[in-house]
Design an enzyme around this catalytic site. Structure first.
Site, PDB file in Angstrom:
ATOM      1  N   HIS A  62      45.872  44.705  28.337  1.00 31.99           N
ATOM      2  CA  HIS A  62      46.342  44.198  29.633  1.00 31.99           C
ATOM      3  C   HIS A  62      47.050  42.881  29.350  1.00 31.99           C
ATOM      4  CE1 HIS A  62      43.995  47.176  31.944  1.00 31.99           C
ATOM      5  NE2 HIS A  62      43.124  47.067  30.951  1.00 31.99           N
ATOM      6  N   LEU A  63      48.374  42.865  29.519  1.00 35.65           N
ATOM      7  CA  LEU A  63      49.130  41.644  29.193  1.00 35.65           C
ATOM      8  C   LEU A  63      49.419  40.782  30.421  1.00 35.65           C
ATOM      9  CD1 LEU A  63      51.587  42.855  26.391  1.00 35.65           C
ATOM     10  CD2 LEU A  63      49.418  41.649  26.145  1.00 35.65           C
ATOM     11  N   ARG A  64      49.062  41.290  31.599  1.00 32.70           N
ATOM     12  CA  ARG A  64      49.114  40.517  32.860  1.00 32.70           C
ATOM     13  C   ARG A  64      50.503  40.057  33.297  1.00 32.70           C
ATOM     14  NH1 ARG A  64      44.494  42.784  33.644  1.00 32.70           N
ATOM     15  NH2 ARG A  64      42.639  41.681  32.977  1.00 32.70           N
ATOM     16  N   ASN A  94      48.259  48.053  35.425  1.00 37.69           N
ATOM     17  CA  ASN A  94      47.645  47.353  36.572  1.00 37.69           C
ATOM     18  C   ASN A  94      48.092  45.892  36.671  1.00 37.69           C
ATOM     19  OD1 ASN A  94      46.120  46.529  34.338  1.00 37.69           O
ATOM     20  ND2 ASN A  94      44.186  46.506  35.441  1.00 37.69           N
ATOM     21  N   ASP A 152      44.767  52.986  34.644  1.00 42.58           N
ATOM     22  CA  ASP A 152      43.628  52.239  34.097  1.00 42.58           C
ATOM     23  C   ASP A 152      43.265  51.001  34.908  1.00 42.58           C
ATOM     24  OD1 ASP A 152      41.621  51.767  31.957  1.00 42.58           O
ATOM     25  OD2 ASP A 152      42.706  49.873  31.946  1.00 42.58           O
ATOM     26  N   HIS A 179      40.924  56.556  32.882  1.00 40.05           N
ATOM     27  CA  HIS A 179      39.819  55.605  33.047  1.00 40.05           C
ATOM     28  C   HIS A 179      38.742  56.370  33.813  1.00 40.05           C
ATOM     29  CE1 HIS A 179      38.146  51.600  34.567  1.00 40.05           C
ATOM     30  NE2 HIS A 179      37.641  52.464  35.430  1.00 40.05           N
ATOM     31  N   ASN A 278      34.145  46.695  32.222  1.00 46.44           N
ATOM     32  CA  ASN A 278      34.080  48.022  32.826  1.00 46.44           C
ATOM     33  C   ASN A 278      34.774  49.051  31.933  1.00 46.44           C
ATOM     34  OD1 ASN A 278      33.629  50.030  34.683  1.00 46.44           O
ATOM     35  ND2 ASN A 278      35.477  49.577  35.870  1.00 46.44           N
ATOM     36  N   ASP A 305      41.124  47.187  24.789  1.00 51.49           N
ATOM     37  CA  ASP A 305      41.019  46.932  26.235  1.00 51.49           C
ATOM     38  C   ASP A 305      41.066  45.416  26.489  1.00 51.49           C
ATOM     39  OD1 ASP A 305      40.849  47.237  28.961  1.00 51.49           O
ATOM     40  OD2 ASP A 305      38.829  48.066  28.978  1.00 51.49           O
ATOM     41  N   HIS A 309      41.140  37.091  31.631  1.00 47.34           N
ATOM     42  CA  HIS A 309      40.828  36.645  32.991  1.00 47.34           C
ATOM     43  C   HIS A 309      40.728  35.123  33.026  1.00 47.34           C
ATOM     44  CE1 HIS A 309      40.276  40.474  34.982  1.00 47.34           C
ATOM     45  NE2 HIS A 309      39.551  40.912  33.967  1.00 47.34           N
TER      46      HIS A 309
HETATM   47  O1  DOR Z   1      36.883  45.603  32.040  1.00 47.11           O
HETATM   48  C1  DOR Z   1      37.975  46.041  32.405  1.00 47.11           C
HETATM   49  N1  DOR Z   1      39.010  45.222  32.661  1.00 47.11           N
HETATM   50  N2  DOR Z   1      38.112  47.366  32.574  1.00 47.11           N
HETATM   51  C2  DOR Z   1      39.204  47.893  33.134  1.00 47.11           C
HETATM   52  O2  DOR Z   1      39.268  49.087  33.270  1.00 47.11           O
HETATM   53  C3  DOR Z   1      40.308  47.022  33.589  1.00 47.11           C
HETATM   54  C4  DOR Z   1      40.316  45.738  32.885  1.00 47.11           C
HETATM   55  C5  DOR Z   1      41.189  44.687  33.531  1.00 47.11           C
HETATM   56  O3  DOR Z   1      42.321  44.970  33.904  1.00 47.11           O
HETATM   57  O4  DOR Z   1      40.735  43.530  33.629  1.00 47.11           O
HETATM   58 ZN    ZN Z   2      39.844  51.002  32.076  1.00 48.39          ZN
END
Ligand code: DOR
Ligand code: ZN
Length: 429
Positions: A62-64, A94, A152, A179, A278, A305, A309
């Site tokens: 996830h590169l945001r 996402n 995902d 997912h 998750n 993954d 955050h």
């Molecule tokens: O822990 C997780 N973080 N699981 C996910 O499926 C999404 C991811 C996120 O985008 O932070």
């Molecule tokens: Zn996931």
């Protein structure tokens, strides 16, 4: 300038190589691999006593960018990748806006290529806005270069919609990365359901929340004949279900992440939100089953993954904290100590799962191999070096990892992308 990597132990499962060799790079391709290669005028990197791999490929990050550049960007995520030995990544959809149309896919390629550090490929969403309701324009996004389809972060709860997504994905040759989470079972859950969740007074997420969806998706893969890839497998019964599906010759592959073979739910004690992820960290038994799945070939890939955050999202009551931990900078060291030293996998087995197989699943041509003519993406690793995770030295823009203070075994010395040294001995190009 040409580059020659001299005298390293080269591990390239794609060309059945696991021995001391030189690697010659000309331009952006691998020119030759063999003993005593002469290369006048080439830059020489002494690799004696070190391991040389095809560049690592992380098929789940996830590169945001776009949307949460305060947490990670293509630049900061690429630096974290290079430090971890990764030369290619698949970034999940996402973001904000979601990667759910051709325009956003094009934006990812355009912005990522400006960064020019690693290869960044987008996954495209299965449903518009990740809402699970309406399919995206899969054909247009495939044409624009999406390498997989995935919602995902969220499951596709409606089985009929996933069935249609698999049918379209098959037409365009893309894998669907699922997912697996039944959100009716996981609702309001914050950690693995069991003794520890009870003791901490937190609502649990049963393993069945993952397992029922793994089983459902396997049936849909059989029904459609499409390529299904199960993301972040964490539970023992999920490993068993995939093992059985492979025996039935269903087209299914799966991945796990370093945290599922390194940590258990005990990391949550003290309400440590950095261990909230998750699917959640599970029991010792699940961890053992994941390792068994890696060693017997049930689990095809190791992805991180990587989920950055902000402090605001993590430094709150456990129930309200965001899920996820960063992973790019620690994956290879953890695989070294938990899998190779522990004899779960040999080096060749590990490199299959963290380079060759992801290249195959995502159909990344020229990647995941050091065979002559392949793209010159190379990682040099010193398995004996030791270091301690220090928050101040994390490259990722977010620092959310429960590994701070943990001793790491092995360090990446050099990362080469497209024939250019992008990272060497702690310094970026
Ligand atoms: O822990 C997780 N973080 N699981 C996910 O499926 C999404 C991811 C996120 O985008 O932070
Ligand atoms: Zn996931």
């Amino acid at each position: 300038m040409d580059i020659i990597l001299k005298g390293g132990h080269v591990v390239d499962p794609a060309s059945n190589l696991d021995s001391e060799s030189d690697v010659l790079i000309k331009g952006d391709k691998i020119a030759q691999v063999g003993k005593n290669i002469k290369a006048n005028g080439a830059k020489t990197i002494d690799c004696k006593g070190k391991l040389v791999f095809p560049g690592l490929i992380d098929m789940h990050v996830h590169l945001r960018q776009p949307g949460r550049e305060d947490e990670e960007t293509f630049v900061t995520g690429s630096r974290a990748a290079l430090k971890g030995g990764f030369t290619s990544v698949l970034c999940m959809a996402n973001t904000s806006p979601v990667i759910d149309n051709k325009g956003v896919v094009e934006y990812i390629y355009a912005e990522a290529s400006k960064t020019g550090l690693i290869n960044i490929y987008p996954a495209a969403a299965v449903t518009k806005g990740l809402e699970g309701k309406e399919l995206t324009e899969i054909g247009q996004m495939a044409e624009a270069g999406a390498k997989a389809l995935s919602d995902d972060g969220k499951p596709v709860m409606n089985a009929e919609i996933l069935r249609r997504a698999l049918e379209y994905a098959k037409m365009f040759g893309l894998p669907v990365i699922s997912h697996c989470e039944d959100t009716n079972l996981s609702k309001n859950g914050a950690m693995n359901e069991g003794f520890i969740s009870t003791k901490l007074g937190l609502k649990g997420i049963p393993r069945a929340s993952e397992v029922v969806m793994v089983m459902r998706d396997i049936e849909l893969a059989e029904l459609t004949g499409a390529k299904l890839h199960i993301a972040h497998v964490s539970a023992k019964e999920s490993v068993e279900a995939v093992r059985e599906a492979k025996k039935r010759k269903i087209k299914v592959t799966c991945e796990t992440c370093p945290h599922y073979f390194t940590l258990t739910e005990e990391a949550v004690f003290g309400f440590n939100t950095k261990a909230k992820v998750n699917p959640p960290l599970r029991s010792k038994e699940d961890l053992a089953a994941v390792k068994k799945g890696l060693s017997d070939g049930t689990i095809d890939a190791i992805s991180t993954d990587h989920a950055p955050h902000s402090i605001e999202e993590k430094d709150v009551e456990f129930d309200f904290a965001a899920n996820g931990m960063i992973g790019l900078e620690f994956a290879l060291s953890l695989a070294n100590t938990e899998l190779v030293k522990d004899k779960v996998l040999d080096w060749s087995g590990l490199i299959k799962k963290i380079s060759a197989n992801p290249a195959g699943i995502l159909d990344l041509k020229g990647k995941g191999s050091l065979a002559e003519g392949s793209d010159a993406d190379v990682t040099v690793f010193d398995p004996a070096a030791e270091w301690v995770v220090d928050e101040k030295r994390i490259e990722s823009k977010s620092k959310n990892t429960p590994l701070v203070g943990r001793k790491m075994g092995g360090t990446v010395l050099v990362t080469i992308v497209g024939g250019k040294i992008k990272y060497e001995n702690g310094k970026f190009e």
